[in-house]
Structure formats: C-alpha cells, structure tokens
Design an enzyme around this catalytic site. Structure first.
Site, PDB file in Angstrom:
ATOM      1  N   ASP B  70      -7.198   4.304  -1.528  1.00 23.34           N
ATOM      2  CA  ASP B  70      -6.619   3.392  -2.528  1.00 23.34           C
ATOM      3  C   ASP B  70      -7.711   2.695  -3.350  1.00 23.34           C
ATOM      4  OD1 ASP B  70      -7.035   2.315   0.076  1.00 23.34           O
ATOM      5  OD2 ASP B  70      -5.944   0.502  -0.448  1.00 23.34           O
ATOM      6  N   HIS B  71      -8.953   2.798  -2.901  1.00 22.98           N
ATOM      7  CA  HIS B  71     -10.077   2.250  -3.662  1.00 22.98           C
ATOM      8  C   HIS B  71     -10.766   3.309  -4.515  1.00 22.98           C
ATOM      9  CE1 HIS B  71     -10.462  -1.677  -1.389  1.00 22.98           C
ATOM     10  NE2 HIS B  71      -9.614  -1.006  -0.639  1.00 22.98           N
TER      11      HIS B  71
END
Lengths: 164, 115
Positions: B70-71
C-alpha cells in the site's frame, strides 16, 4: 446476474493518462455466467471494483489489451491488494493474467519488484503464497484468448488488426 | 513556497489497503527550502499531486519508508504517467538510482534506472 447467455459490461474507467479524480484509467469489467473478467487495470480499477461490491479476489482473470502504462499501472494494486484476506479482496488462487506477447516479461518483473511485500506479508500476516503467485498466459495474434467451457461456457478470441 | 525556514507537509493519502474512493493510499509531500520530497507513493498519489497543481517533474526525491504494497503500488503511475514535464523522469530516475537500485523500484525500472 441475469439469465444464462447474457453478459454484462461495466466501464470502470475510460480516462486518459492524466491523473484526475473523476475519471480513472482504462479498465472494463465483463461478467458472463459465473465468470468475472477484467480487461486492463488502469489507475483506480480496484476502487471501482470495491464500489461495485466486487471483491478483488472474485476476478477470474485479468486480460491485457496492450502495454501502455495507463492500461497497466493498476496491476500491482489489483494483484497485491487482492490477496489480502479482507472482505474486499480474498483471492485464494493465483492471480491469472492473460495478454499478448509481453505479459510474461511484465509479470515476472513485477514479481521481482514486489518480492519484499510478498515475503513480509507471508511472514507477518501468514498469507498463502499460492494467492500471491501469478498464472500468466500469452495469447496469439489470431486465436483463442480465454475459454471457460461447460454449461455456462464462454470463449474469447483475438483477431489481427486490419490495416487501412 | 513559503519562507526559507518553513516547510510544508501535505498528506496526499493516509488510507489503509482497502480500495476506497475517499481515502487514497499512503503518500506524503514535503516541501522545504525550494525542494520537494515525496514519501511513499500509494494508490492515488498522482491524482493528489495533480490536484495540488504540483507537476510531477518538480519532485526532487522519492523516499521509501518500507515495501508493503500500500506504500508502493503508486510507483509505476508516478514513474510512467505522462505529464508533459521532461524533468520529472530525470528527477525520479535520480532518486531511484541513488536510493533503490537493488530495491523494489530499482528492479521495476531495471537498466533504465541506472542511466
């Protein structure tokens, strides 16, 4: 779903490469029988699927039309959010990708690129390596792309582009 | 930009992995001393930058905190989306080459990163 023989097409995004909040990148959901195919994964495709109530893990195969980035930048999100064991994801089988020549190279590089994410999530979240695996096929320029046989069978074929 | 000693932090996204339309993935823009640092590109980072009228070519350095997806799922979009700003690619190439040659982005960009 509707009666047997019908299929439903939902345009998840029809945008250009411009990063706009109101138009996401190219991606089309095709639902036929019990099959759900996603054609291209542009920016925001996962968000649109979530809004439709389609778990990311419910996609049977991702079909790629070509390799311009606006059609493919959503692949890491679909693949790596899709195997999380949450209600919006929950893929248990390998991520299936079907595309013209180049699909294997693209996906094998993504596997290397995101190896650390996969390793961390297997160790920390005890996710299944099977669901992170990729099943990739390349289809011929003129031939069968996708087949799901059986009572609610469907087939997709490619045809060479006519030159004018 | 503000006075030389000030810096501005803008949260472009503070979400979790859930693909919701109103909260995008992790991404933080830091503007300081006439330079722009982008920390993590999550889902939708390019949309937020565009909304702020920050040309992607003006980002000097891309910093990664860690490699959970998600980063990082916004890397290809940030790297590849055409914005008509030639310097963007150069800036990101520099960041990738310096910071991530063996990491996720380095592998993604491959040899083009090292030029």
């Amino acid at each position: 779903m509707s009666s047997t023989g019908d299929f439903r097409v939902t345009l998840l995004g029809t945008g250009t490469p411009a990063p706009r909040p109101d138009r996401f990148g190219p991606s089309t959901l095709v639902e036929a029988g019990d099959q759900k195919l996603l054609i291209d994964a542009g920016r925001g495709a996962t968000i649109r699927l979530h809004q439709l109530g389609v778990p990311l893990g419910g996609i049977d195969a991702l079909l790629l039309t070509h390799y311009h980035s606006d059609h493919t930048v959503g692949i890491p999100d679909l693949w790596l959010t899709g195997w999380l064991q949450s209600h919006y994801a929950h893929r248990t089988a390998p991520f299936r990708v079907i595309g013209p020549a180049g699909a294997k190279a693209l996906m094998s590089h993504l596997v290397k690129a995101y190896a650390l994410d996969i390793k961390i999530r297997i160790e920390d979240e005890k996710l299944s390596p099977t669901a992170a695996a990729i099943d990739v096929q390349e289809f011929p320029n003129d031939g069968l792309v996708y087949a799901k046989d059986g009572r609610q069978g469907h087939r997709l074929r490619s045809r060479p582009r006519r030159r004018h | 930009m503000t006075a030389s000693s000030d810096f501005t932090v803008t949260l472009l996204g503070a979400g979790v992995p859930a693909p919701v339309p109103d909260v995008f993935g992790l991404g933080t823009l830091i503007e300081a001393g006439g330079r722009r640092l982008q920390i993590d590109p999550g889902r939708g980072t390019t949309i937020r930058l565009n909304r702020l009228r920050v040309p992607m070519g003006t980002i000097d350095v891309l910093l990664f905190t860690h490699y959970l997806s998600d980063h990082t799922v916004g890397i290809p979009d940030l790297r590849l989306c055409e914005n008509g700003v030639a310097s963007r690619r150069d800036a990101i190439n520099r960041a990738l080459a310096a910071a991530a040659r063996q990491s996720i982005a380095g592998r993604m960009i491959g040899e083009r990163c090292s030029t």
